[in-house]
Write a protein that holds these residues in place. Structure first.
Motif, PDB file in Angstrom:
ATOM      1  N   MET A   1      29.975  17.425  34.616  1.00 19.07           N
ATOM      2  CA  MET A   1      29.674  18.821  34.388  1.00 19.07           C
ATOM      3  C   MET A   1      30.587  19.752  35.398  1.00 19.07           C
ATOM      4  O   MET A   1      30.672  19.455  36.450  1.00 19.07           O
ATOM      5  CB  MET A   1      28.255  19.263  34.754  1.00 19.07           C
ATOM      6  CG  MET A   1      27.847  20.682  34.650  1.00 19.07           C
ATOM      7  SD  MET A   1      26.097  21.082  34.759  1.00 19.07           S
ATOM      8  CE  MET A   1      25.748  21.494  33.139  1.00 19.07           C
ATOM      9  N   PRO A   2      31.061  20.763  34.826  1.00 15.34           N
ATOM     10  CA  PRO A   2      32.166  21.516  35.659  1.00 15.34           C
ATOM     11  C   PRO A   2      31.534  22.294  36.642  1.00 15.34           C
ATOM     12  O   PRO A   2      30.200  22.533  36.373  1.00 15.34           O
ATOM     13  CB  PRO A   2      32.672  22.618  34.716  1.00 15.34           C
ATOM     14  CG  PRO A   2      32.168  22.643  33.566  1.00 15.34           C
ATOM     15  CD  PRO A   2      31.307  21.138  33.457  1.00 15.34           C
ATOM     16  N   GLU A   3      31.856  22.327  37.931  1.00 19.91           N
ATOM     17  CA  GLU A   3      31.332  23.228  39.018  1.00 19.91           C
ATOM     18  C   GLU A   3      31.184  24.758  38.644  1.00 19.91           C
ATOM     19  O   GLU A   3      31.989  25.181  37.769  1.00 19.91           O
ATOM     20  CB  GLU A   3      32.035  22.960  40.364  1.00 19.91           C
ATOM     21  CG  GLU A   3      31.477  23.630  41.334  1.00 19.91           C
ATOM     22  CD  GLU A   3      32.269  23.488  42.624  1.00 19.91           C
ATOM     23  OE1 GLU A   3      32.175  24.153  43.674  1.00 19.91           O
ATOM     24  OE2 GLU A   3      32.871  22.359  42.712  1.00 19.91           O
ATOM     25  N   ARG A   4      29.814  25.204  39.171  1.00 20.50           N
ATOM     26  CA  ARG A   4      29.828  26.715  38.698  1.00 20.50           C
ATOM     27  C   ARG A   4      30.839  27.597  39.386  1.00 20.50           C
ATOM     28  O   ARG A   4      31.257  27.166  40.258  1.00 20.50           O
ATOM     29  CB  ARG A   4      28.411  27.184  39.098  1.00 20.50           C
ATOM     30  CG  ARG A   4      27.493  26.828  38.221  1.00 20.50           C
ATOM     31  CD  ARG A   4      26.216  27.155  39.028  1.00 20.50           C
ATOM     32  NE  ARG A   4      25.049  26.763  38.002  1.00 20.50           N
ATOM     33  CZ  ARG A   4      23.973  27.204  37.405  1.00 20.50           C
ATOM     34  NH1 ARG A   4      23.995  28.371  37.743  1.00 20.50           N
ATOM     35  NH2 ARG A   4      23.140  26.589  36.867  1.00 20.50           N
ATOM     36  N   TYR A   5      31.197  28.611  38.779  1.00 15.85           N
ATOM     37  CA  TYR A   5      32.186  29.548  39.284  1.00 15.85           C
ATOM     38  C   TYR A   5      31.785  30.128  40.487  1.00 15.85           C
ATOM     39  O   TYR A   5      30.583  30.643  40.680  1.00 15.85           O
ATOM     40  CB  TYR A   5      32.641  30.638  38.356  1.00 15.85           C
ATOM     41  CG  TYR A   5      33.282  31.770  38.899  1.00 15.85           C
ATOM     42  CD1 TYR A   5      34.861  31.410  38.819  1.00 15.85           C
ATOM     43  CD2 TYR A   5      32.903  33.073  39.175  1.00 15.85           C
ATOM     44  CE1 TYR A   5      35.526  32.529  39.237  1.00 15.85           C
ATOM     45  CE2 TYR A   5      33.822  33.828  39.733  1.00 15.85           C
ATOM     46  CZ  TYR A   5      35.205  33.704  39.982  1.00 15.85           C
ATOM     47  OH  TYR A   5      36.011  34.718  40.268  1.00 15.85           O
ATOM     48  N   ARG A   6      32.271  30.197  41.576  1.00 11.33           N
ATOM     49  CA  ARG A   6      32.011  30.952  42.915  1.00 11.33           C
ATOM     50  C   ARG A   6      33.300  31.830  43.294  1.00 11.33           C
ATOM     51  O   ARG A   6      34.615  31.538  42.920  1.00 11.33           O
ATOM     52  CB  ARG A   6      32.098  29.912  44.182  1.00 11.33           C
ATOM     53  CG  ARG A   6      30.926  29.033  43.799  1.00 11.33           C
ATOM     54  CD  ARG A   6      31.009  27.915  44.754  1.00 11.33           C
ATOM     55  NE  ARG A   6      30.178  26.893  44.357  1.00 11.33           N
ATOM     56  CZ  ARG A   6      28.888  26.913  45.079  1.00 11.33           C
ATOM     57  NH1 ARG A   6      28.533  27.350  45.863  1.00 11.33           N
ATOM     58  NH2 ARG A   6      28.046  25.541  44.701  1.00 11.33           N
ATOM     59  N   SER A   7      32.977  32.934  43.774  1.00  7.62           N
ATOM     60  CA  SER A   7      33.794  33.967  44.210  1.00  7.62           C
ATOM     61  C   SER A   7      33.490  34.406  45.727  1.00  7.62           C
ATOM     62  O   SER A   7      32.388  34.595  45.981  1.00  7.62           O
ATOM     63  CB  SER A   7      33.876  35.201  43.317  1.00  7.62           C
ATOM     64  OG  SER A   7      34.696  35.915  43.723  1.00  7.62           O
ATOM     65  N   ILE A   8      34.697  34.895  46.443  1.00  9.19           N
ATOM     66  CA  ILE A   8      34.418  35.605  47.773  1.00  9.19           C
ATOM     67  C   ILE A   8      33.825  36.988  47.346  1.00  9.19           C
ATOM     68  O   ILE A   8      34.105  37.755  46.370  1.00  9.19           O
ATOM     69  CB  ILE A   8      35.746  35.752  48.323  1.00  9.19           C
ATOM     70  CG1 ILE A   8      36.376  34.325  48.757  1.00  9.19           C
ATOM     71  CG2 ILE A   8      35.516  36.665  49.573  1.00  9.19           C
ATOM     72  CD1 ILE A   8      37.544  34.378  49.176  1.00  9.19           C
ATOM     73  N   ILE A   9      32.944  37.522  48.148  1.00  4.95           N
ATOM     74  CA  ILE A   9      32.250  38.789  47.964  1.00  4.95           C
ATOM     75  C   ILE A   9      33.032  39.620  49.141  1.00  4.95           C
ATOM     76  O   ILE A   9      32.583  39.377  50.323  1.00  4.95           O
ATOM     77  CB  ILE A   9      30.823  38.758  48.053  1.00  4.95           C
ATOM     78  CG1 ILE A   9      30.095  37.976  47.001  1.00  4.95           C
ATOM     79  CG2 ILE A   9      30.452  40.391  47.894  1.00  4.95           C
ATOM     80  CD1 ILE A   9      30.214  38.288  45.673  1.00  4.95           C
ATOM     81  N   ASP A  10      33.630  40.627  48.606  1.00  5.03           N
ATOM     82  CA  ASP A  10      34.087  41.572  49.742  1.00  5.03           C
ATOM     83  C   ASP A  10      33.459  42.981  49.772  1.00  5.03           C
ATOM     84  O   ASP A  10      32.865  43.447  48.661  1.00  5.03           O
ATOM     85  CB  ASP A  10      35.704  42.045  49.491  1.00  5.03           C
ATOM     86  CG  ASP A  10      36.764  41.068  49.274  1.00  5.03           C
ATOM     87  OD1 ASP A  10      36.426  39.966  50.230  1.00  5.03           O
ATOM     88  OD2 ASP A  10      37.380  40.684  48.395  1.00  5.03           O
ATOM     89  N   VAL A  11      33.211  43.544  50.985  1.00  2.00           N
ATOM     90  CA  VAL A  11      32.657  44.825  51.098  1.00  2.00           C
ATOM     91  C   VAL A  11      33.403  45.858  51.674  1.00  2.00           C
ATOM     92  O   VAL A  11      34.384  45.448  52.623  1.00  2.00           O
ATOM     93  CB  VAL A  11      31.274  44.843  51.809  1.00  2.00           C
ATOM     94  CG1 VAL A  11      30.129  43.991  51.133  1.00  2.00           C
ATOM     95  CG2 VAL A  11      31.500  44.361  53.339  1.00  2.00           C
ATOM     96  N   HIS A  12      33.617  46.994  51.071  1.00  2.00           N
ATOM     97  CA  HIS A  12      34.557  47.977  51.357  1.00  2.00           C
ATOM     98  C   HIS A  12      33.848  49.217  51.583  1.00  2.00           C
ATOM     99  O   HIS A  12      32.839  49.606  50.770  1.00  2.00           O
ATOM    100  CB  HIS A  12      35.601  48.219  50.309  1.00  2.00           C
ATOM    101  CG  HIS A  12      36.249  46.918  49.822  1.00  2.00           C
ATOM    102  ND1 HIS A  12      37.663  46.668  50.291  1.00  2.00           N
ATOM    103  CD2 HIS A  12      35.970  46.070  48.725  1.00  2.00           C
ATOM    104  CE1 HIS A  12      37.683  45.737  49.552  1.00  2.00           C
ATOM    105  NE2 HIS A  12      37.003  45.341  48.794  1.00  2.00           N
ATOM    106  N   VAL A  13      34.107  50.137  52.722  1.00  2.00           N
ATOM    107  CA  VAL A  13      33.398  51.336  52.989  1.00  2.00           C
ATOM    108  C   VAL A  13      34.345  52.379  52.965  1.00  2.00           C
ATOM    109  O   VAL A  13      35.439  52.514  53.722  1.00  2.00           O
ATOM    110  CB  VAL A  13      32.773  51.199  54.262  1.00  2.00           C
ATOM    111  CG1 VAL A  13      31.942  52.575  54.620  1.00  2.00           C
ATOM    112  CG2 VAL A  13      31.878  50.111  54.469  1.00  2.00           C
TER     113      VAL A  13
END
Length: 145
Positions: A1-13
């Motif tokens: 089974m392929p690994e689930r998609y993951r992404s970096i979360i950026d926060v901008h102000v």
């Protein structure tokens, strides 16, 4: 089974002062040095997105923001390169405590108050896409795919 998609979360102000917003000139980081960006960073494990945004603003420009005063203005799904994507959460506020200043001189050359409708040409394209979406009230943007 392929690994689930993951992404970096950026926060901008986006700090709003009248008709201007605050940008930082990157320096000494090895990533886009000499270019402009919003106060921003990565979400840390165990913190809410709004707490992460308030923390980054404090670390970079020394202001204290109540996370309840942050309004989500857009989300940008940004592809940094073929093997790396990020999800940027862009928040805006005109309320904070303290005077913005360069709190990370080892990473920042200077602070600039700018008209968001006429960004300087050396603004990094990822935050520029978020700022454009903020100005047009576009809640979600796909960038660089």
């Amino acid at each position: 089974m392929p690994e689930r998609y993951r992404s970096i979360i950026d926060v901008h102000v986006i700090l709003e002062r009248g008709q201007e917003i605050l940008l930082l000139e990157r320096q000494g980081t090895g990533y886009c040095d000499g270019m402009l960006h919003l106060p921003s960073g990565h979400l840390d494990e165990g913190e809410t997105i709004t707490d992460g945004a308030a923390r980054e603003a404090h670390e970079e420009v020394g202001v204290r923001i109540d996370s309840a005063d942050l309004r989500l203005v857009t989300v940008v799904h940004h592809r940094q390169r073929a093997d790396l994507a990020r999800v940027g959460m862009f928040f805006a506020t005109s309320r904070w405590d303290g005077e913005p200043h360069n709190a990370e001189p080892h990473k920042c050359g200077k602070l600039l108050w700018c008209d968001p409708a006429v960004l300087p040409s050396n603004t990094i394209d990822y935050p520029a896409a978020g700022i454009a979406s903020y100005l047009s009230n576009t809640p979600f943007t796909v960038h660089n795919w």
